[in-house]
Motif scaffolding. Structure first.
Motif: not given
Length: 256
Positions: A178-186, A238-256
């Motif tokens: 749950l971050t930009s891939e730029n933060d993982l390049i190193d 840095i937070e993460w979740v297992e698996g490919d979750r790029h299209d998971d609506p629950d992952l991106c759901r706003s709490d607002d």
């Protein structure tokens, strides 16, 4: 081995037919721990087909699967071009291929179907479960099959079983950071060649995320580098979740 796929057929490029070979071959290779090096879809053009075959031939590690163009109609150019490019010699009558065609069609093999027994010199045969007209191979590395999936796909499996008799599927570990891939390049830069790294950026709402996949034939190495990635992210909050979750609506759901 570098696996190449050439799909020959103007009817695919002009959308008269849908391709079914790319998905099939990639799946069959993945089952055996391999992947495509390159894939081409080309029209029924002699010069273009020849140049594509020449490109494949220039790779000393190449294994080719060519789909289409081995029939007996005027636009079936593959047999002749394959002979020119991969053997430098003209087509010759293959006795066993001729026998199979005659056994299947009898007198109806003439005057046209019998030409499908004209193959590159030294060609091996691939079994056709539909009508007994074989596909063929050159040098045990270049395989030529019909465009019809019901005929072609069993031939490809036959070839792969010969090429990769003891093959095992790749071991793969995937997570969504749950971050930009730029933060993982190193961390990415540290991954050794025997572990294949894939990084796919995506958006989670307005937030950048990255799907990281690690794969290889050495399961212990893949698992070790997966754990190193997790430790790297823990240390940096840095937070993460297992698996490919790029299209998971629950992952991106706003709490607002």
């Amino acid at each position: 081995m570098h696996f190449y796929q050439v799909i020959i057929g103007t009817e695919i490029l002009n959308r008269r037919r849908n391709d079914r070979h790319f998905h099939f071959l990639t799946e069959e290779l993945l089952k055996r721990g391999e992947k495509l090096h390159a894939s081409f879809i080309v029209e029924d053009d002699r010069d273009l087909i020849a140049k594509t075959f020449e490109l494949v031939k220039s790779d000393p590690e190449a294994v080719l699967f060519s789909f289409g163009g081995i029939g007996s109609t005027p636009d079936d150019l593959t047999r002749e071009i394959a002979a020119e490019v991969f053997t430098g010699r003209p087509l010759i009558v293959h006795d066993e291929a001729k026998r199979r065609i005659l056994a299947q069609f009898g007198d109806d093999a003439y005057p046209h179907r019998i030409h499908m027994a004209e193959l590159p010199e030294g060609a091996g045969l691939l079994d056709n479960p539909v009508n007994n007209v074989p596909g063929f191979s050159i040098g045990g590395r270049y395989f030529f099959v019909p465009g019809f999936p019901k005929m072609a796909h069993p031939m490809v499996r036959q070839a792969l079983e010969t090429l990769l008799p003891d093959a095992k599927p790749l071991v793969r570990k995937t997570f969504t950071a749950l971050t930009s891939e730029n933060d993982l390049i190193d961390m990415m830069k540290q991954v050794p060649p025997q572990v294949e790294l894939s990084s796919l950026p995506a958006f989670c709402g307005d937030r950048r995320i990255a799907v990281i996949s690690l794969s290889g034939k050495e399961g212990e190495a893949v698992e070790a580098w997966y754990e190193k990635f997790l430790e790297y992210m823990r240390e940096r909050g840095i937070e993460w979740v297992e698996g490919d979750r790029h299209d998971d609506p629950d992952l991106c759901r706003s709490d607002d």
